[in-house]
Design an enzyme around this catalytic site. Structure first.
Site, short mmCIF file in Angstrom:
data_model
loop_
_atom_site.label_atom_id
_atom_site.label_comp_id
_atom_site.label_asym_id
_atom_site.label_seq_id
_atom_site.Cartn_x
_atom_site.Cartn_y
_atom_site.Cartn_z
CB SER A 1 37.29 40.57 61.47
OG SER A 1 36.80 42.13 60.52
CG LEU A 2 41.24 43.95 57.90
CD1 LEU A 2 41.59 45.03 57.66
CD2 LEU A 2 41.31 42.82 57.26
CB ALA B 1 38.95 45.38 54.53
CG HIS C 1 28.29 47.34 57.14
ND1 HIS C 1 27.61 48.26 56.96
CD2 HIS C 1 29.32 47.18 58.12
CE1 HIS C 1 28.49 49.06 57.49
NE2 HIS C 1 29.62 48.54 57.57
CB SER D 1 36.14 39.67 53.49
OG SER D 1 35.63 38.30 53.73
CB SER D 2 41.33 40.94 53.05
OG SER D 2 41.69 39.55 54.07
CB ALA D 3 40.70 42.14 48.32
NE ARG E 1 34.09 42.71 62.65
CZ ARG E 1 34.36 43.86 61.47
NH1 ARG E 1 35.45 43.33 61.11
NH2 ARG E 1 32.71 43.93 61.06
NE ARG F 1 30.66 47.39 61.57
CZ ARG F 1 31.31 46.75 61.33
NH1 ARG F 1 31.56 45.56 61.57
NH2 ARG F 1 31.49 47.63 61.22
CG HIS G 1 30.38 43.26 58.19
ND1 HIS G 1 30.78 43.42 56.14
CD2 HIS G 1 30.92 43.81 58.35
CE1 HIS G 1 31.28 44.44 56.02
NE2 HIS G 1 31.71 45.01 56.91
CD GLU H 1 35.74 52.08 61.03
OE1 GLU H 1 35.84 50.78 61.89
OE2 GLU H 1 36.14 51.60 60.64
N GLY I 1 37.72 49.89 56.53
CA GLY I 1 37.53 51.35 57.40
C GLY I 1 38.83 51.21 57.50
N GLY I 2 39.49 49.97 57.64
CA GLY I 2 41.20 50.11 58.17
C GLY I 2 41.57 48.98 59.30
C1 FAD Z 1 32.99 44.66 52.79
C2 FAD Z 1 34.15 44.34 53.91
C3 FAD Z 1 34.33 45.38 55.22
C4 FAD Z 1 35.15 45.27 55.50
N1 FAD Z 1 35.91 46.49 56.72
C5 FAD Z 1 36.52 45.52 57.61
C6 FAD Z 1 37.46 47.15 58.52
O1 FAD Z 1 37.59 47.89 57.60
N2 FAD Z 1 38.17 46.64 59.05
C7 FAD Z 1 38.28 45.00 59.38
O2 FAD Z 1 38.41 44.77 60.52
N3 FAD Z 1 37.25 43.92 58.91
C8 FAD Z 1 37.09 44.49 57.41
N4 FAD Z 1 36.30 43.80 57.13
C9 FAD Z 1 36.43 42.17 57.57
C10 FAD Z 1 37.67 41.89 56.81
O3 FAD Z 1 37.39 42.33 55.65
C11 FAD Z 1 37.74 40.13 57.42
O4 FAD Z 1 37.16 39.71 58.48
C12 FAD Z 1 39.32 39.47 57.27
O5 FAD Z 1 39.38 40.01 55.68
C13 FAD Z 1 39.38 37.71 56.35
O6 FAD Z 1 40.87 37.78 56.64
P1 FAD Z 1 40.27 36.07 56.52
O7 FAD Z 1 42.12 36.10 55.80
O8 FAD Z 1 40.27 35.76 57.01
O9 FAD Z 1 39.43 35.82 54.66
P2 FAD Z 1 39.49 36.52 53.42
O10 FAD Z 1 39.64 37.63 53.01
O11 FAD Z 1 37.75 36.28 52.89
O12 FAD Z 1 40.16 34.90 52.24
C14 FAD Z 1 39.44 34.13 52.45
C15 FAD Z 1 40.41 33.05 51.34
O13 FAD Z 1 40.07 31.98 51.18
C16 FAD Z 1 40.04 31.05 50.00
N5 FAD Z 1 38.88 29.95 50.36
C17 FAD Z 1 37.32 30.22 50.58
N6 FAD Z 1 36.66 28.89 50.75
C18 FAD Z 1 37.69 28.65 50.44
C19 FAD Z 1 38.89 26.17 49.83
N7 FAD Z 1 36.82 25.88 50.00
N8 FAD Z 1 39.60 25.92 49.26
C20 FAD Z 1 40.48 27.03 49.09
N9 FAD Z 1 39.98 28.62 49.12
C21 FAD Z 1 39.37 28.77 50.05
C22 FAD Z 1 39.05 32.81 49.36
O14 FAD Z 1 38.86 32.82 47.96
C23 FAD Z 1 39.89 33.26 50.04
O15 FAD Z 1 41.62 33.88 48.97
C24 FAD Z 1 35.16 43.89 55.90
C25 FAD Z 1 34.52 43.18 54.93
C26 FAD Z 1 33.64 42.85 54.55
C27 FAD Z 1 33.61 41.76 53.04
#
Ligand code: FAD
Length: 532
Positions: free
Chosen positions: A387-388, A55, A242, A51-53, A382, A288, A347, A123, A57-58
């Site tokens: 969340s980032l 995001a 969302h 999901s991180s890639a 949230r 939201r 979301h 936001e 908003g910021g």
């Molecule tokens: C479209 C979208 C827009 C968003 N916009 C924002 C924003 O603007 N600002 C904000 O704060 N938040 C935003 N969010 C939320 C935010 O992006 C996420 O909460 C945050 O990026 C989560 O980061 P993470 O590292 O926890 O998870 P992720 O970035 O989802 O990474 C999870 C990783 O774990 C891996 N994985 C999953 N299961 C397994 C497994 N069983 N074994 C090995 N690897 C596994 C995945 O492949 C990935 O590499 C948005 C989310 C979405 C979907």
């Protein structure tokens, strides 16, 4: 042996820290642990399947002249509807600016004004301009690109891509490693990675639901794995929808970022009526969950819901919001002149694996960061762009904690063959997962009720009985915890809305803490009721 003397030409013997997941939380934690050797196991190539890639908003951080930590904490508490852990929110908010500076040092090109100062935007539910962005809606992509480049240049970080972790290995009180399946989970061979520290950073749960903005990999495997290993799960019932996923039948659904409403776009129905004005004084910028229910009601009533950006953004659309613009154009909608059809989509998961301020879970040897956790900073809902921030703040805290607790790396016999198994599942094509997603959307979605949740819990138990595969069990376990939390919470609060208990209740003004055994007891009681 001093840490600096490790030169990982050969990785044999130094896997004592394993990070599960290569999103923002996982990569940031690995970078903060450097030069300590770390292995990242990621289900997909890093930069994808996270999901991180995506995001748009910021990141929220109180850095503008008029802003203060107090205001940011106050907005976070307000959005969280009474059950935010204030101490944890204070840690997150006060360490935000330092983590933004870290990201700048890793090379993230945050937007700046003509004087070179960071540009901060506003936001929904933020009382100040405090969102650090990149080119309007490109924050996630740019942050991940910078971190991936930093990770690739850091010799102490080994990245194994396409390794799907299926199991946390528990020995007594400790997590002592993980078992993963290579080849994007398609290999017959399972590999055992012993570890003194496992950091779970596996992201969210969106793909437990039929309509979501999350990538496929976000299907709740981390919460399920941790619960099956005995970890306490907190606040699982709080799922954020969302309000404005673009309704063009794509899975996952592309997002029309909240920043569009921040910039003045209006929500209208097919008759052109601005329905949010009847529901909340802040209209489109209401929290939201309220906007989601407003959009859901219009869609359910057959009037449709549309985000009209034609006046607020108009011809600036391609420059200001290139990602959203591309999604619309690909679907034959020109957002410069046409309203964008929207629908609520899962979301973000506020609940997850319970962690403390150092990211420790309730099991020794297991830490967790990012969306897979429930740190308590989001409460029942949230605040956008927190969340980032949460991911980087707590990932950094975990790195410090591990370095303090385990100062020297220890030799391990890494990557042992854990045997073959035919226990494969192609998650995307599985009929069982399709059924689960339908059940979750129909009964554990935007609006919930006792009967619907009881049906969901029974259906989930049936799906679990019919499917013995490890990965499916992780997924279905998370679904069971979400449905059980929602069933038990007889009130409405934040992202959790019950049509049979529409009000907030004072005696429910607390977080939920559940183990898998607790959820299984509820399911067993319900199945007895069904038989009787
Ligand atoms: C479209 C979208 C827009 C968003 N916009 C924002 C924003 O603007 N600002 C904000 O704060 N938040 C935003 N969010 C939320 C935010 O992006 C996420 O909460 C945050 O990026 C989560 O980061 P993470 O590292 O926890 O998870 P992720 O970035 O989802 O990474 C999870 C990783 O774990 C891996 N994985 C999953 N299961 C397994 C497994 N069983 N074994 C090995 N690897 C596994 C995945 O492949 C990935 O590499 C948005 C989310 C979405 C979907």
């Amino acid at each position: 042996m001093p840490i600096d003397s490790f030169r990982p030409q050969s990785w044999n013997g130094i896997d004592d820290i394993v990070i599960v997941g290569g999103g923002l939380a996982g990569l940031f934690c690995a970078l903060k642990l450097a030069p300590r050797p770390v292995t990242i196991l990621a289900a997909a190539p890093i930069g994808q399947g996270a999901s991180s890639a995506w995001a748009q908003g910021g990141i929220a951080a109180a850095m503008s002249p008029g802003d203060t930590f107090e205001k940011h904490v106050a907005d976070t508490l307000e959005a969280g509807a009474g059950i935010v852990d204030e101490k944890m929110a204070r840690f997150m908010v006060s360490e935000g600016p330092a983590r933004i500076h870290d990201l700048l040092e890793y090379g993230v090109p945050f937007d700046r004004d003509l004087e070179g100062k960071l540009l901060l935007s506003r936001e929904a539910a933020h009382s100040e301009r405090r969102i650090v962005r990149v080119k309007g809606d490109m924050a996630g992509k740019a942050i991940m690109e910078a971190l991936i480049s930093a990770v690739r240049k850091t010799p102490s970080i080994r990245v194994l891509e396409g390794y799907v972790v299926e199991e946390l290995v528990r020995e007594g009180r400790f997590i002592s490693g993980v078992v993963a399946r290579p080849d994007a989970g398609q290999s017959k061979n399972r590999v055992h990675f012993p570890a003194r520290a496992v950091v779970l950073c596996s992201g969210g749960v969106g793909h437990l639901y039929a309509v979501t903005t999350n990538p496929w990999e976000a299907c709740g495997q981390g919460v399920g794995m941790a619960a099956r290993a005995g970890a306490i799960i907190a606040d699982p019932e709080f799922v954020q929808f969302h309000p404005t996923a673009i309704n063009i039948g794509r899975d996952p659904a592309p997002l029309a970022t909240e920043a569009l409403r921040g910039d003045g776009a209006h929500l209208v129905n097919a008759d052109g009526r601005r329905f949010m004005l009847d529901i909340h004084e802040d209209g489109e910028l209401a929290p939201r969950d309220i906007v989601s229910r407003g959009v859901f009601a219009e869609v359910q009533a057959g009037r449709g819901a549309f985000l009209d950006c034609t006046k607020a953004v108009g011809a600036h659309f391609p420059d200001m919001f290139p990602t959203v613009y591309a999604s619309c154009i690909a679907a034959g909608i020109d957002p410069i002149t046409q309203p964008i059809p929207v629908v609520p989509a899962v979301h973000y998961h506020m609940g997850g694996v319970l962690t403390d301020a150092e990211g420790r879970t309730s099991i020794d040897g297991l830490w967790a960061a990012g969306e897979v956790t429930s740190t308590g900073v989001h409460g029942a809902n949230r605040l956008a762009s927190n969340s980032l921030l949460e991911a980087v703040v707590f990932a950094a805290r975990i790195a410090e904690n591990i370095k303090g607790m385990l100062p020297e790396p220890k030799i391990n016999d890494w990557g042992k063959n854990a045997g073959e198994s035919d226990d494969l599942v192609t998650i995307e094509d599985s009929p069982a997962l399709k059924r689960l997603r339908r059940v979750m959307s129909d009964h554990v979605g935007v609006i919930r009720s006792r009967d619907g949740l009881a049906t969901a819990i029974r259906e989930i138990a049936a799906l679990e009985r019919e499917n013995s595969r490890m990965r499916f069990h992780n997924i279905v376990t998370t679904a069971k915890l979400i449905a059980t939390g929602a069933y038990l919470r007889e009130e409405s609060r934040g992202g959790h809305f019950r049509s049979d208990f529409t009000e907030q209740k004072a005696d429910w003004k607390h977080r939920t803490f559940l183990t898998l055994a607790d959820a299984e007891k509820v399911a067993a009681d319900l199945s007895e009721t069904a038989v009787a």
